[in-house]
Design a protein around this motif. Structure first.
Motif, PDB file in Angstrom:
ATOM      1  N   SER A 112       0.655  -1.308   0.132  1.00 28.57           N
ATOM      2  CA  SER A 112       0.088  -0.165   0.166  1.00 28.57           C
ATOM      3  C   SER A 112       0.871   1.340  -0.273  1.00 28.57           C
ATOM      4  O   SER A 112       2.060   1.245   0.496  1.00 28.57           O
ATOM      5  CB  SER A 112      -0.909   0.095   1.083  1.00 28.57           C
ATOM      6  OG  SER A 112      -1.990   0.941   0.884  1.00 28.57           O
ATOM      7  N   THR A 142      -4.085   5.660   1.483  1.00 33.21           N
ATOM      8  CA  THR A 142      -3.798   6.448   2.708  1.00 33.21           C
ATOM      9  C   THR A 142      -5.267   7.267   2.511  1.00 33.21           C
ATOM     10  O   THR A 142      -5.198   8.118   3.620  1.00 33.21           O
ATOM     11  CB  THR A 142      -2.749   7.588   2.396  1.00 33.21           C
ATOM     12  OG1 THR A 142      -2.837   8.294   1.198  1.00 33.21           O
ATOM     13  CG2 THR A 142      -1.523   6.677   2.222  1.00 33.21           C
ATOM     14  N   SER A 145      -5.982  10.485  -2.490  1.00 36.12           N
ATOM     15  CA  SER A 145      -6.816  10.596  -3.538  1.00 36.12           C
ATOM     16  C   SER A 145      -8.305  11.086  -3.273  1.00 36.12           C
ATOM     17  O   SER A 145      -8.870  11.645  -4.034  1.00 36.12           O
ATOM     18  CB  SER A 145      -6.459   9.738  -4.702  1.00 36.12           C
ATOM     19  OG  SER A 145      -6.486   8.522  -4.103  1.00 36.12           O
ATOM     20  N   GLU A 162     -11.563  -0.042   0.111  1.00 36.86           N
ATOM     21  CA  GLU A 162     -10.187  -0.337   0.493  1.00 36.86           C
ATOM     22  C   GLU A 162     -10.440  -1.882   0.892  1.00 36.86           C
ATOM     23  O   GLU A 162     -11.209  -2.323   1.753  1.00 36.86           O
ATOM     24  CB  GLU A 162      -9.706   0.624   1.429  1.00 36.86           C
ATOM     25  CG  GLU A 162      -8.385   0.025   1.849  1.00 36.86           C
ATOM     26  CD  GLU A 162      -7.082  -0.293   1.113  1.00 36.86           C
ATOM     27  OE1 GLU A 162      -6.848   0.462   0.208  1.00 36.86           O
ATOM     28  OE2 GLU A 162      -6.494  -1.478   1.147  1.00 36.86           O
ATOM     29  N   ASP A 188     -13.705  -5.951  -1.180  1.00 35.69           N
ATOM     30  CA  ASP A 188     -13.029  -6.108  -2.252  1.00 35.69           C
ATOM     31  C   ASP A 188     -13.450  -5.491  -3.419  1.00 35.69           C
ATOM     32  O   ASP A 188     -14.813  -5.583  -3.985  1.00 35.69           O
ATOM     33  CB  ASP A 188     -13.359  -7.571  -2.733  1.00 35.69           C
ATOM     34  CG  ASP A 188     -12.681  -7.882  -3.899  1.00 35.69           C
ATOM     35  OD1 ASP A 188     -11.854  -7.038  -4.564  1.00 35.69           O
ATOM     36  OD2 ASP A 188     -12.540  -9.217  -4.310  1.00 35.69           O
ATOM     37  N   GLY A 189     -12.996  -4.379  -3.843  1.00 35.33           N
ATOM     38  CA  GLY A 189     -13.231  -3.393  -4.852  1.00 35.33           C
ATOM     39  C   GLY A 189     -13.652  -4.050  -6.189  1.00 35.33           C
ATOM     40  O   GLY A 189     -14.204  -3.391  -7.009  1.00 35.33           O
TER      41      GLY A 189
HETATM   42  C1  SAM Z   1      -1.409   2.458  -4.572  1.00 36.77           C
HETATM   43  S1  SAM Z   1      -2.392   2.241  -3.336  1.00 36.77           S
HETATM   44  C2  SAM Z   1      -3.777   3.498  -3.125  1.00 36.77           C
HETATM   45  C3  SAM Z   1      -3.253   4.642  -3.162  1.00 36.77           C
HETATM   46  C4  SAM Z   1      -4.338   5.938  -2.884  1.00 36.77           C
HETATM   47  N1  SAM Z   1      -5.081   6.248  -3.941  1.00 36.77           N
HETATM   48  C5  SAM Z   1      -3.773   7.068  -2.361  1.00 36.77           C
HETATM   49  O1  SAM Z   1      -3.555   8.203  -2.805  1.00 36.77           O
HETATM   50  O2  SAM Z   1      -3.160   6.914  -1.221  1.00 36.77           O
HETATM   51  C6  SAM Z   1      -3.477   0.801  -3.867  1.00 36.77           C
HETATM   52  C7  SAM Z   1      -4.363   0.159  -2.718  1.00 36.77           C
HETATM   53  O3  SAM Z   1      -5.316  -0.677  -3.382  1.00 36.77           O
HETATM   54  C8  SAM Z   1      -5.755  -1.438  -2.321  1.00 36.77           C
HETATM   55  N2  SAM Z   1      -6.442  -2.745  -3.005  1.00 36.77           N
HETATM   56  C9  SAM Z   1      -5.678  -3.897  -3.461  1.00 36.77           C
HETATM   57  N3  SAM Z   1      -6.637  -4.582  -3.757  1.00 36.77           N
HETATM   58  C10 SAM Z   1      -7.808  -4.038  -3.762  1.00 36.77           C
HETATM   59  C11 SAM Z   1      -9.054  -4.572  -4.050  1.00 36.77           C
HETATM   60  N4  SAM Z   1      -9.422  -5.657  -4.482  1.00 36.77           N
HETATM   61  N5  SAM Z   1     -10.135  -3.702  -3.559  1.00 36.77           N
HETATM   62  C12 SAM Z   1      -9.989  -2.553  -2.969  1.00 36.77           C
HETATM   63  N6  SAM Z   1      -8.635  -2.297  -2.762  1.00 36.77           N
HETATM   64  C13 SAM Z   1      -7.829  -2.856  -2.930  1.00 36.77           C
HETATM   65  C14 SAM Z   1      -4.304  -1.978  -1.590  1.00 36.77           C
HETATM   66  O4  SAM Z   1      -4.482  -2.187  -0.135  1.00 36.77           O
HETATM   67  C15 SAM Z   1      -3.510  -0.471  -1.422  1.00 36.77           C
HETATM   68  O5  SAM Z   1      -4.194   0.226  -0.524  1.00 36.77           O
END
Ligand code: SAM
Length: 407
Positions: A112, A142, A145, A162, A188-189
């Motif tokens: 993350s 975090t 966004s 998330e 789960d997104g």
């Molecule tokens: C790059 S980070 C997100 C950055 C965020 N938009 C920010 O500005 O802080 C990607 C996130 O996607 C989450 N993630 C991974 N698979 C996911 C899923 N199937 N559903 C929802 N979130 C997921 C991860 O746990 C991680 O926190």
């Protein structure tokens, strides 16, 4: 206002200036959001990349307590700030490690982060998110966004989901501190969030192998989806799709080398020792032959993407057995097929293959067609999906060259 608030506001203006100069920030509305959202509240601690002994990557914890000035300045750099590591490869019980958990630099794989602000705003601009829209974000991370979107569109217009409950709780706390309250969901997104649909825009900050069908149900006709298409060979492509009236979406790949961590349920499982031994056994009788397409084809962004399109369910690892040369194994446990690429001492490559699908024949054919088409860059590729069959294609001299990726 404290000195810290004044300094943070200065740093936000400087960040907005640099994002404008780089061309990522293009509209006054998103500039205002960047100037207003205090990113430092979303990254109270994070990991910084550092070189370890023998060239390994280590992650050093950074926080307000250690060096407040450096921490504040780093929070407003146009950099991705990693906030969680998976350390199971080095320490089997350490699945979700945060900077609070360690005092010294450690090894691990990022799971993350706060995405670099330049990419966050570029995606919002590319997706053409404007006032009045209802938006779904996959991957709250975090919360930074989500906060930018809430700042511009209003809390009720933004839903963010998330997967990781610990990450989601930190994001919720940071958003509250920043005075923002978008709809937050833990789950789960890949299933979307039907409660607040239909959405005008869907943006994913984790990548997917297949665009999930619920996203197509939940995005209104004419709405848009921006997501990085990924695979198990490290190929990525940022795809912008538009919904038709029939729950199908079609679009194109955007320029740039954008990569995001793969959505958790779609991430590859590590190759097991049993699978590895079975592959070695299958290859024992395979006859080597020279190939003009070596493993090094994957050093280029677009050709790696083509390789992944050609063998979408293959995983790869590089091993030296008994002090021999490093061999690149491509293993497809879906079809029980394997290909092994070995560099030749004088240059060039040989391949050995076994199993019902000749994996490297497929790679050679795909790369050959792509080269005949003049090696078009990724932004000339297109994508179409109905949630089951996903087709990626690019124009060739004799019509489209296409790959079907069935979910
Ligand atoms: C790059 S980070 C997100 C950055 C965020 N938009 C920010 O500005 O802080 C990607 C996130 O996607 C989450 N993630 C991974 N698979 C996911 C899923 N199937 N559903 C929802 N979130 C997921 C991860 O746990 C991680 O926190």
């Amino acid at each position: 206002m404290t000195d810290n608030d004044v300094r943070a506001a200065e740093l936000r203006r400087a960040l907005a200036d640099s994002l404008e100069q780089s061309g990522n920030l293009r509209s006054p509305e998103w500039r205002q959001a960047v100037e207003r959202v205090p990113r430092h509240l979303f990254v109270p601690t994070f990991f910084r990349w550092t070189d370890g002994p023998g060239g390994i990557t280590l992650w050093a914890p950074v926080g307000k307590e250690q060096d407040p000035e450096q921490w504040l300045e780093l929070a407003y750099r146009d950099e991705t700030l990693v906030t969680q590591l998976d350390r199971t490869l080095v320490s089997p019980t350490d699945r979700h490690v945060t900077p609070h958990d360690v005092a010294e630099p450690v090894q691990g794989d990022p799971t993350s982060s706060s995405t670099l602000p330049g990419l966050v705003v570029r995606m919002l601009e590319d997706l053409d998110v404007v006032d009045g829209m209802n938006v779904l974000e996959i991957g709250t991370g975090t919360g930074y966004s989500s906060a930018l979107m809430s700042e511009r569109l209003g809390d009720k217009q933004v839903t963010s989901i998330e997967f990781d409950p610990g990450i989601a709780a930190n994001a919720a706390a940071a958003l509250k501190l920043a005075g923002r309250a978008p709809h937050l969901v833990v789950g789960d997104g890949l299933n979307g969030v039907p409660e607040h649909a239909p959405y005008d825009r869907l943006v994913a900050t984790c990548s997917v192998r297949h665009i999930p069908r619920p996203w197509l149900h939940q995005t209104r006709p004419g709405g848009r989806i921006l997501v990085t298409l990924a695979g198990w060979l490290g190929g990525y492509g940022l795809a912008l799709l538009e919904m038709g009236d029939d729950e199908r979406a079609e679009g194109r790949f955007l320029p740039g080398t954008v990569s995001f961590m793969i959505a958790r349920p779609q991430a590859p499982e590590p190759i097991t020792s049993k699978q590895r031994s079975a592959a070695f056994k299958m290859l024992a009788d395979a006859t080597p032959r020279p190939t003009a397409v070596g493993h090094d084809i994957r050093e280029d962004w677009t050709s790696n993407f083509v390789v992944q399109l050609a063998i979408p369910t293959a995983r790869q690892e590089t091993i030296s057995r008994d002090g021999g040369p490093f061999v690149h194994y491509y293993l497809d446990t879906t079809t029980e097929s394997v290909a092994a690429l070995t560099p030749e001492p004088g240059g060039g490559w040989t391949v050995r293959q076994a199993g019902p699908v000749r994996l490297w024949d497929n790679v050679e054919a795909a790369v050959g067609l792509w080269r005949e088409a003049g090696s078009p860059p990724q932004e000339q590729f297109r994508i179409r999906t109905d949630g089951h069959t996903q087709t990626v294609w690019v124009d060739g001299p004799d019509g489209p060259i296409s790959w079907d990726l069935t979910a």
